[in-house]
Structures are given as C-alpha cells and as structure tokens.
Design a protein around this motif. Sequence first.
Motif, PDB file in Angstrom:
ATOM      1  N   ARG A  57      79.191  48.947  28.974  1.00  0.00           N
ATOM      2  CA  ARG A  57      77.771  49.190  29.262  1.00  0.00           C
ATOM      3  C   ARG A  57      77.075  47.931  29.764  1.00  0.00           C
ATOM      4  O   ARG A  57      75.989  47.586  29.291  1.00  0.00           O
ATOM      5  N   ASN A  58      77.738  47.314  30.723  1.00  0.00           N
ATOM      6  CA  ASN A  58      77.245  46.032  31.187  1.00  0.00           C
ATOM      7  C   ASN A  58      75.827  46.097  31.761  1.00  0.00           C
ATOM      8  O   ASN A  58      75.023  45.200  31.557  1.00  0.00           O
ATOM      9  N   ASN A  59      75.514  47.212  32.434  1.00  0.00           N
ATOM     10  CA  ASN A  59      74.216  47.279  33.128  1.00  0.00           C
ATOM     11  C   ASN A  59      73.026  47.472  32.194  1.00  0.00           C
ATOM     12  O   ASN A  59      71.880  47.345  32.608  1.00  0.00           O
ATOM     13  N   ILE A  60      73.315  47.790  30.908  1.00  0.00           N
ATOM     14  CA  ILE A  60      72.197  47.971  29.979  1.00  0.00           C
ATOM     15  C   ILE A  60      72.304  47.070  28.755  1.00  0.00           C
ATOM     16  O   ILE A  60      71.430  47.081  27.885  1.00  0.00           O
ATOM     17  N   LEU A  61      73.385  46.319  28.661  1.00  0.00           N
ATOM     18  CA  LEU A  61      73.653  45.561  27.430  1.00  0.00           C
ATOM     19  C   LEU A  61      72.653  44.417  27.257  1.00  0.00           C
ATOM     20  O   LEU A  61      72.303  43.724  28.210  1.00  0.00           O
ATOM     21  N   ILE A  62      72.228  44.205  26.011  1.00  0.00           N
ATOM     22  CA  ILE A  62      71.338  43.092  25.688  1.00  0.00           C
ATOM     23  C   ILE A  62      72.145  41.802  25.788  1.00  0.00           C
ATOM     24  O   ILE A  62      73.233  41.722  25.205  1.00  0.00           O
ATOM     25  N   PRO A  63      71.663  40.779  26.485  1.00  0.00           N
ATOM     26  CA  PRO A  63      72.410  39.522  26.575  1.00  0.00           C
ATOM     27  C   PRO A  63      72.687  38.972  25.177  1.00  0.00           C
ATOM     28  O   PRO A  63      71.808  39.006  24.298  1.00  0.00           O
ATOM     29  N   SER A  88      67.037  54.846  33.427  1.00  0.00           N
ATOM     30  CA  SER A  88      66.037  53.804  33.223  1.00  0.00           C
ATOM     31  C   SER A  88      65.777  53.511  31.750  1.00  0.00           C
ATOM     32  O   SER A  88      64.652  53.290  31.347  1.00  0.00           O
ATOM     33  N   GLN A  89      66.831  53.489  30.969  1.00  0.00           N
ATOM     34  CA  GLN A  89      66.705  53.067  29.570  1.00  0.00           C
ATOM     35  C   GLN A  89      66.261  51.608  29.504  1.00  0.00           C
ATOM     36  O   GLN A  89      65.497  51.211  28.632  1.00  0.00           O
ATOM     37  N   VAL A  90      66.796  50.823  30.455  1.00  0.00           N
ATOM     38  CA  VAL A  90      66.392  49.420  30.579  1.00  0.00           C
ATOM     39  C   VAL A  90      65.932  49.191  32.011  1.00  0.00           C
ATOM     40  O   VAL A  90      66.204  49.995  32.902  1.00  0.00           O
ATOM     41  N   ILE A  91      65.258  48.079  32.207  1.00  0.00           N
ATOM     42  CA  ILE A  91      64.920  47.678  33.572  1.00  0.00           C
ATOM     43  C   ILE A  91      66.088  46.861  34.109  1.00  0.00           C
ATOM     44  O   ILE A  91      66.583  45.952  33.421  1.00  0.00           O
ATOM     45  N   GLY A  92      66.580  47.239  35.266  1.00  0.00           N
ATOM     46  CA  GLY A  92      67.762  46.594  35.823  1.00  0.00           C
ATOM     47  C   GLY A  92      67.580  45.080  35.879  1.00  0.00           C
ATOM     48  O   GLY A  92      66.545  44.585  36.312  1.00  0.00           O
ATOM     49  N   GLY A  93      68.588  44.351  35.396  1.00  0.00           N
ATOM     50  CA  GLY A  93      68.525  42.901  35.452  1.00  0.00           C
ATOM     51  C   GLY A  93      67.693  42.277  34.344  1.00  0.00           C
ATOM     52  O   GLY A  93      67.707  41.062  34.152  1.00  0.00           O
ATOM     53  N   ALA A  94      66.930  43.109  33.626  1.00  0.00           N
ATOM     54  CA  ALA A  94      66.120  42.597  32.514  1.00  0.00           C
ATOM     55  C   ALA A  94      66.309  43.566  31.355  1.00  0.00           C
ATOM     56  O   ALA A  94      65.414  44.307  30.972  1.00  0.00           O
ATOM     57  N   THR A  95      67.531  43.573  30.799  1.00  0.00           N
ATOM     58  CA  THR A  95      67.936  44.649  29.904  1.00  0.00           C
ATOM     59  C   THR A  95      67.252  44.613  28.535  1.00  0.00           C
ATOM     60  O   THR A  95      67.431  45.521  27.742  1.00  0.00           O
ATOM     61  N   THR A  96      66.498  43.529  28.252  1.00  0.00           N
ATOM     62  CA  THR A  96      65.755  43.541  26.987  1.00  0.00           C
ATOM     63  C   THR A  96      64.417  44.255  27.144  1.00  0.00           C
ATOM     64  O   THR A  96      63.634  44.323  26.196  1.00  0.00           O
ATOM     65  N   THR A  97      64.148  44.768  28.350  1.00  0.00           N
ATOM     66  CA  THR A  97      62.888  45.470  28.586  1.00  0.00           C
ATOM     67  C   THR A  97      63.182  46.901  29.026  1.00  0.00           C
ATOM     68  O   THR A  97      64.329  47.239  29.307  1.00  0.00           O
ATOM     69  N   GLY A  98      62.166  47.705  29.092  1.00  0.00           N
ATOM     70  CA  GLY A  98      62.334  49.080  29.546  1.00  0.00           C
ATOM     71  C   GLY A  98      61.971  50.082  28.460  1.00  0.00           C
ATOM     72  O   GLY A  98      61.434  49.722  27.415  1.00  0.00           O
ATOM     73  N   HIS A 136      63.636  51.960  26.317  1.00  0.00           N
ATOM     74  CA  HIS A 136      64.206  51.881  24.971  1.00  0.00           C
ATOM     75  C   HIS A 136      63.613  50.702  24.195  1.00  0.00           C
ATOM     76  O   HIS A 136      63.324  50.816  22.998  1.00  0.00           O
ATOM     77  N   ALA A 137      63.425  49.583  24.883  1.00  0.00           N
ATOM     78  CA  ALA A 137      62.818  48.417  24.229  1.00  0.00           C
ATOM     79  C   ALA A 137      61.407  48.764  23.744  1.00  0.00           C
ATOM     80  O   ALA A 137      61.015  48.432  22.620  1.00  0.00           O
ATOM     81  N   ASP A 138      60.641  49.457  24.574  1.00  0.00           N
ATOM     82  CA  ASP A 138      59.273  49.829  24.194  1.00  0.00           C
ATOM     83  C   ASP A 138      59.279  50.719  22.954  1.00  0.00           C
ATOM     84  O   ASP A 138      58.474  50.553  22.040  1.00  0.00           O
ATOM     85  N   LEU A 139      60.207  51.682  22.956  1.00  0.00           N
ATOM     86  CA  LEU A 139      60.259  52.620  21.829  1.00  0.00           C
ATOM     87  C   LEU A 139      60.671  51.916  20.541  1.00  0.00           C
ATOM     88  O   LEU A 139      60.080  52.121  19.481  1.00  0.00           O
ATOM     89  N   MET A 140      61.696  51.080  20.622  1.00  0.00           N
ATOM     90  CA  MET A 140      62.171  50.415  19.408  1.00  0.00           C
ATOM     91  C   MET A 140      61.147  49.423  18.884  1.00  0.00           C
ATOM     92  O   MET A 140      61.012  49.222  17.686  1.00  0.00           O
ATOM     93  N   LYS A 141      60.433  48.798  19.817  1.00  0.00           N
ATOM     94  CA  LYS A 141      59.384  47.869  19.377  1.00  0.00           C
ATOM     95  C   LYS A 141      58.314  48.640  18.610  1.00  0.00           C
ATOM     96  O   LYS A 141      57.832  48.218  17.561  1.00  0.00           O
ATOM     97  N   ARG A 142      57.974  49.809  19.165  1.00  0.00           N
ATOM     98  CA  ARG A 142      56.959  50.635  18.525  1.00  0.00           C
ATOM     99  C   ARG A 142      57.388  51.009  17.100  1.00  0.00           C
ATOM    100  O   ARG A 142      56.620  50.907  16.151  1.00  0.00           O
ATOM    101  N   VAL A 143      58.641  51.433  16.968  1.00  0.00           N
ATOM    102  CA  VAL A 143      59.140  51.852  15.659  1.00  0.00           C
ATOM    103  C   VAL A 143      59.172  50.660  14.706  1.00  0.00           C
ATOM    104  O   VAL A 143      58.685  50.713  13.576  1.00  0.00           O
ATOM    105  N   SER A 144      59.738  49.550  15.186  1.00  0.00           N
ATOM    106  CA  SER A 144      59.918  48.374  14.324  1.00  0.00           C
ATOM    107  C   SER A 144      58.568  47.794  13.903  1.00  0.00           C
ATOM    108  O   SER A 144      58.353  47.483  12.721  1.00  0.00           O
ATOM    109  N   ASP A 145      57.666  47.651  14.840  1.00  0.00           N
ATOM    110  CA  ASP A 145      56.339  47.106  14.519  1.00  0.00           C
ATOM    111  C   ASP A 145      55.609  48.007  13.521  1.00  0.00           C
ATOM    112  O   ASP A 145      55.008  47.531  12.552  1.00  0.00           O
TER     113      ASP A 145
END
Lengths: 517, 538
Positions: free
Chosen positions: A74-80, A286-296, A298-307
């Motif tokens: 899952r290279n295209n969506i993996l978190i660095p 579009s689970q992530v934004i291409g090239g910026a996989t910590t955003t998009g 899924h990131a928005d949703l998980m941030k919402r849940v975690s916060d």
Amino acid sequence: MMKRRNFVKSLALASAGTPILLNNMKFQSVGKKLFNVAIGAEDRVLIIIRLNGGNDGLNTVIPRDQYSNLSIQRNNILIPEPSVLPLTTEVGFHPVMGGMKGMFDQGKLGIIQNVGYPEQNRSHFRSMDIWSSGLIDNPPATGWLGRELDLSYPNYPTDYPNATYQDPFAISMGYEVSATCQGLMANFCHAVNNPFDVYNLSTSGSVNDGTYYGSHIEYLTTLINQANEYGGQINDAANAGNSLSTLYDANNPLAVQLQYVAKMISGGLESKVYVLNVNGFDTHDSQVIGGATTTGTHADLMKRVSDAVSAFQNDLMLLGLEDRVAGMTFSEFGRQVASNASLGTDHGDAAPLFLFGSCVDFSLMGTNPVIGNTIINQEGIPMQFDFRDVYASILKDWFGVAPSEIQTLFEHTITYHNLFGACAVGTKEEELSQSKALVYPNPAFGNSTVRFNAQNEWVKIDVYDVNNKIVAAVYDGNLSQGQHDVPMEIKTLAPGQYFVRIQKSSGTITTKLSKVK
Amino acid sequence: MPENENGGAISYSMTPYSGPWTKAHAAHLLRRTMFGPTNQQILDAVSAGMTTTVTNLLQIPAVGLPITYHPDETIASQGAPWNTSVYPTDPVESQTVHSARIGSLIGWMYENINNEQVSIAEKMCLFWQNHFASNATFDARATYDYFALIRTYALGNFKQFVKDMTVNPNMLIFLDGASNNPFSPNENYAREFLELFTIGKGPQIGPGDYTNYTEEDVAAGAKIFTGFLVNGLRSDSDTNVTAVFTPILHDTSTKTLSAHFGSVQVPDGGATEYSNYIDIVFQQDEVAKFICRKFYRYFVNYDLTAAVETNVIEEMASTFIANNYDVLPVLLELFQSEHFYDISVRGALIRGPLDMLYSMVNGTESQNAFSLATDYEMQTYIYGVSTALGQAYLEPPSVAGWPAYYQEPSFSRLWMNATHVKTRFDISSFFTLYTGIPVGGDNWKVNALGFLDNLSIPADPVQVIDDIVDVFCPKGVDALQKLILKSILTNGQPDFEWTIQYNDYAADPGNPVVADPVKLRVELVLARVFQTPEFHTM
C-alpha cells in the motif's frame, strides 16, 4: 437458580415510594455516586462509537514491525515511517491521533487487534447488521443490547417511562435510533439530536376503540407522551449537567455530541448506553492526498475521532466520572491489505477496535497481522478476536450480567476476555450442573442450540409444544462424558413457548425455549 | 361524516361496494392512492362516484424528463435533460456531474409527487421502488432508466416488468448480475428474484427447501441469469447505459429446477433464457398471491388475517392470473370492493414519511412554482427531511425495501418512534408557522390562503374546521378537538368575527392588512392538525 442482575438498574430503589423531585434528586444522586467508593454496575455507562463505512485498520493502528511489507502492499497511501506515532515497538498510531496516544500512554485506551467474525461478509449492510445484532446465522431482527434489555424489561415500551425508570435505557445521538438497541417490540434507544431541545408536543384525547385505527392512535399518543417525558428528563439533565474540559472543538461534530453526552451523564441521566455515529469511512478512493499520505479523508476522520474521544475522557476526569464511563469504537469491517489505484482501499475483513476509559485494563491485546511481501488479490486481515466475545465480556464485566444469561443472547460459544481489571464486576462463568440445560440463543429467531452435561450415556432430546406434543426430534443416541452443545433445527416452528426435554439415563432435564418471528 | 363506530361484522367481500358514497369514503380512496388529496379533489370524487373515480385514478399521466439545474453539470445544457448525455472524462469532474444529476433526479421525482394529479401513478412508483428495492448506482442515467421502467410498468404487465427489470442495468449492478458469469458465479439476483421479487419464501420444509423453491433453484437461476454485462457506465462517449448479452459469459449447461417447478429442465436459451425461466416461475400461482399480499399491505391493511387470505388475497390472485399478470384489473377490483371500504380498514395504516410530508403540502394545494432550479432545490430539501424520517427514494434500507411494509409485528408503526414524532412535529411547524423551505430568497410552505379559498364555505368557521379535518384525518377528531381548532381559527372570538375578517380579506385579497391575519389563523390550525395523532394515520 442464579439470581439475575438487572442490566439496567436505575436509582429506582432510592426513589420508589418517595415523591419525585426531579432536579433535586438528580443532584443528590450524582453527589451520592461521587462519594460512593465501591461502585457497582448500577450507574455505569457505555459509549459506543460507530465508525460507519469500514475503517482502514492498517492506517489507524500501524503494525510497525510489518512496515517494509506494508510499503509493498500500500505504498501510495502508507504513512511515512517517521510520521507514525509510536505506542510500543510493535504498533504506532496515525499521526493525527495524538489525543488517543495520550490516552494510551495514561492507560486509558486499549487496542484489541484483528476483531471480526468468521467468514466476514463484505457487504456494508449485511456486515453492519451482524455487528449491530451480534447474530450471524439468525435474521438480525434484534440488537445485542436490545435482547439483553428485553430480558430485563419484557413489556417495553408499554408503561415506560414510569416512576422507577424515568429515563430512556439507551440514547443514540442524532435522528435515528440504533439497531443495536432494537428489542422485540420496540427500540430501547431514544434518539437525541440536541439534549437542550425542549419537548412539548401536543396530544389529543382520542381513545383506543379497539380497531386498527384506535390501536395506532393509542400507540402514537404513547409515543408523544414518551417523547415529552423522556425529552423532559433529557432536557433537565442537560441543563443540570456540566462540562469542564476546554479541549472540545465546536467544529468537530463528534466532539459536540460527546460534550452533550458528558452533560447528560453529569446531569444525572440514568441512561446506560449512548450510541454515536461517524460516517465516511468507506474510503475506496482519495483516502489520502497523493504524495501527502498523512492528510486526506481518513486523516480528517481519525483526527476527529481521536480529538473528540480524548476531550471527552479529559472531561470525565475533571467531572470525576471516569470510573463510571467506558467506551468502545467499532466498524463493520476493516479494509484490504493492498491499496487500490485510486489512493484508497476496498472492503476487507478484521480490524482493530478501541476500548477507552480509566477502567480499561489492557493496552494491546492480540498480535500484529502478518503482512506478506506479495499482493494477494482482495486479501483482508484474518480475524483473531470475535467481536461478539468483546460484547459479551463488556456485558459480564462492565454491567455484571450473569454469563448464563449472556450466552442466551448469542449463537456461538462465548470466550470471555478480561477487559476491565479491578473494575470488573462480572461473576465467573459457572459450570453447568448435571440437572441444568442452557438454550441459546433464546428467544430464538431461527435455529438454536442446547448445552448440557452428559456422562457417557444414552440421550434423547425433543422439543415439545405447550400441549406436550413433540414438534421437533433433535437427538437420539449416545453421548460422551462432558459438556455438549447440540444444535436444534427449529427455524420453522411457529412463534410461541416450547420446552426442550433432554432424557438421559441419569435423569431428565426440561428447559424453556421461546420462539419468535 | 366520519364514522367512529366499531360495530358489525367486517366485510371481506370483493364484490363492488354499493353503500353510501360519502366524502369519508372518497377521502379514504384518495388518501390510499395519492399522497395528498385536496378538499376539492375529494369533493370531485364524491360527485363523480366510485367507479369513475377509480377509473380515473388508474391512469398513469406522462411526465417530463429530469432537467439540468445545477451549475456543476458541465455536459448537458442548463434547462435540458441529461439522461442521454455522456459523462466527462476526468473522474473527479465525472463525480461532480454525477452528483448534480442525482440531485436533479431527486428533484424531478419529488416534483412529480408534489404535482400529482388524481392518479395512482406516484403511489405505484413508490410501491415498485419498494418492491424492486434498489439504490442509485454510480451512473445517474442508469438510475433514471430504472425509474422510467417503474413508471412504464406501474399498472402494466407484471411478468414482462420482471423480465425487463432482470436485465435492467441499474439492477444488474445493484444485485451483481453484471458480474455473474460461469467463472465467478454469484447468486445475489437469483436469490432475491425468488425470495423478494416473484414467488416469495415460504416456510422451510426441508434442508434448503423454502416451500416455493429450493437452494437448487437459486443455484440454477444464477446460471440461467449469466451472460449480461453493462456497457457505458460513466462513459465519455456512450450516451446510454445498456445491458449487453455476451454469449461467452453465459452458462450453456442445461439447468434443472426443483420439484416445486415440476423438476423441469431449462436448456441453453442464450439471450432469452432468463425470459424462459421467468415464464416457468410464473406458472406457479403463488407468484400472484405473493404480489397481491404486498398490494394489500401497501394499500389496505398490514394485517393478513386468515379471512383476508381466503377471501381477499385468493380473489385478487385469481384476477391477476386470469389477466395474465396485468396489474390494473387487480387494483380496479380492489378499490371498488366492499372490503376496501369496510370501516375496519379505515385509518389502519400509519402514514409513511413521504405520505406525511406531501399530505401537508399537496393537501393544502401548495405546489412550488419558482424557477426550476429553486423548485428542485426545495424538493431536495424535502428529500433530506424524508431521509431523516426514514424514507427516501434511492435509499431503501435493503433489497427487501422498507421494513414498515413487511416487518412483523410492527409494520407501519416502524415509521414512528419518539424522535420521529418530534421531528415530524418540528417539520410541520416549519411548514406552517415558520418560514418554510428557504431557497435563494424564496420560501415554500403550506398555501394557507389558497387552501382556505377552496374550502366549501371559507367564511364559516365551523365548515372550515370540518373540511380541514375531512381532508387530513381519516376518522376525524372528537368534538372537543374541533372546538379547540375552531377557537384557534377565530382566536377565541365569536364565529361572526371570523366571517367578517374573511369577507374583508376576500374583498381585498392583495391587502396584507386583511390577508395576513387570516393566513396566520389558518396556519395555526394546520399546525395543530398536523400535530394530532389522527393526522399521522391514513
């Protein structure tokens, strides 16, 4: 005979026979609880947060020791790798989950790895039905909590609310009641969009004249009265309640709802279960934004849940309510190991599940999934823990429901997990005596199973109707020493009361079976 | 006058009703076959008589096409239909256009309900959306075609309808028919076809044997239905989505059905094999009974008692079979039958969300008529409300349709819970006392004055209340409620004060000084009526 502990026990005992002074009583009851050192299950609350759409577990709880193979899958969506928030040497969180990491570090969040069920169904509808009902082979006509509540309050909603049970048994935040709380006759959930809404609905003087129409009018009138009464209780609690945390973000819908929940609990509402919902986890593209996989997305949703969850936990601490509230998240399935070409992931199988609260007594249960170095088409994560065992363990240790009662709610043989440590109030699973049998699920919608002990002897099992007529011959033969679980093909029996009679050389056992449609 | 007596035996007779033909009878007929009949439509039905009214109802008027209104549509021109327009090549843009088209489709469908004539058309469309329950697929053109098919066969030949639906692209996608081939077969459509669409699942009488069919039949059906692909989805060159039979994807083996279908063999029939199979299934009379039970539960009463089964369902089914599965004669018989007008079934259903919402607006003669874009936007607002209340087109909760139409023991009571009650009441306040739906500076709510002007004697407060109750409440309300309603209308003043006020308004209807107070009083009455339990039955 085991004495059954009521799943939902209200402050009823205190109020029975005494005049009801709503606001006073609420304040007193909260005060009493706060100073009560030995807290039982009576005032415990469970928060259920549904991540609707199928959450990508592998980008939520990242198996750090599998990272190199994840980069193949899952290279295209993996978190660095450097961005992953490390929790242990094995696992780390998505970088937006700082709030939940804080809870994990403080021992207030546990992760159960690879939760699912056998032969995972990848349809959203079917899988959500399974998670809500806790039933796989039977039709999902009732929810797992609804069945438990039916056992304690069989006539609901007739004569509810009443002086003993003034508050809804469960609350779902939003407009819809939750399938989790569907009972046989009615749903035990009361949907609350905003607890500060004032309910003052008018009703009419029409009476039930015995016709279809008359019975509907009576039903609608009951609903209106119930809405007014429950609405009033909720309103009073919200107004009496408090919220002390400054961490809630008003732009985070889940945070807003959890803050409402904190106010209702602190205001003395006696509801035992709150169900919340977050949509949008079906991230095929579009689970992530291409090239910026910590955003998009899924990131928005998980941030919402975690916060939101961490703000809520902070609030519970400040309100002194931490020992009374536990929560869990779930999603109908995880997603596939390999990502797709649209920067997304498709429906998969098992996924991690979170439990939170200061009583949670484990940090990481289960092992990391093993990620292969080649892509297998449509591969999901295999199940390690059955979600039904998580539900059952919560009912047993958080609410103190007897194991023999819990078993009747489910189709499979339960394996309990220790989730709450010192807070657990559950009784041990008792050995079934020679003279007892347990039918599960009971009531049965489709087929059912009977459990009993035999001692290397001849056994004949039949199902009888109330007229003592055999309606199903289940078993006739020898059985070895020990406990047996014998399936009964009773799907086609008409709804009603039956008896299962187990004739053994060592004696006959008769036990009740309810068949429902 | 509404009747409240619950005496006398229930008539299960399917012979034509010949008793008194009153406003209450006509209103019952129109309420069950339309979303929101007006006072005038009910009075017209009284004068026309039962037979003429039923005949009129059983016609399906033509409707136009869904129109482009949203600026996100970049292919079809604004104001023109889009149902044969290609999609943009870029996937993101294509998704944006798709959303605009689905919005237009929703606006169009709800406009059709809002503009219904004295016809069963809209109620039939909802019936079939529930029966062949399918969600929107990812090509709005295919979804439109699915609805167009429903409208085409609304009262038509059910057997041919099933055949066309089987190879409808939206359905082929929804139930995975398009991915069903000999190499990776799936039973999704084959199972629902028997269980939900045609013969129905009976009690299980043996392993995999559901009385009317067996698992063998499901497996055979899956093979029979193989070979169809869907072409043109989201295409930037094809103007239509089509089902294409592809011989190499068809299972050419001979399939054997169970003893429930006479153990007949279905040899390879290529592109028409599915049709041969459907003909075999329709030889079983149980198909007619299964569908007639659904008609009954939708139009008459949820309770299928033994007496209903023997007298009503049997008769309906035999009419259905005698007419080679044409729907119209069955409903013609039903809506003229003694049983349909028996007092025991009046008010026996709880209004669904769409019934409730459009009864408020249609019943008060409130057709929105702003710009097309505004009208569609307003309808999509109602769509949102109907979703919150649990019933929206394109979103049946499962392939079985809405549980309120099939789930024992609660049936139509499932439409209501303590929260939905409050939501319904809030919405009714919003449509009456408050602004209504605001879009771009326009507001759409009940049409209090237009409604009032068309009542029998608007200047007479007693008659006004009687008419309002006749239109909205299947068995009226009690005398005390009527008094309360009248005192809301007159603001507690003697009746003649209302008469003076109304006459002042009638003499100068454009003058807000005299019109506004009248409007407010009617809105207050309507708000109260919409918040009685009685209004939520039908």
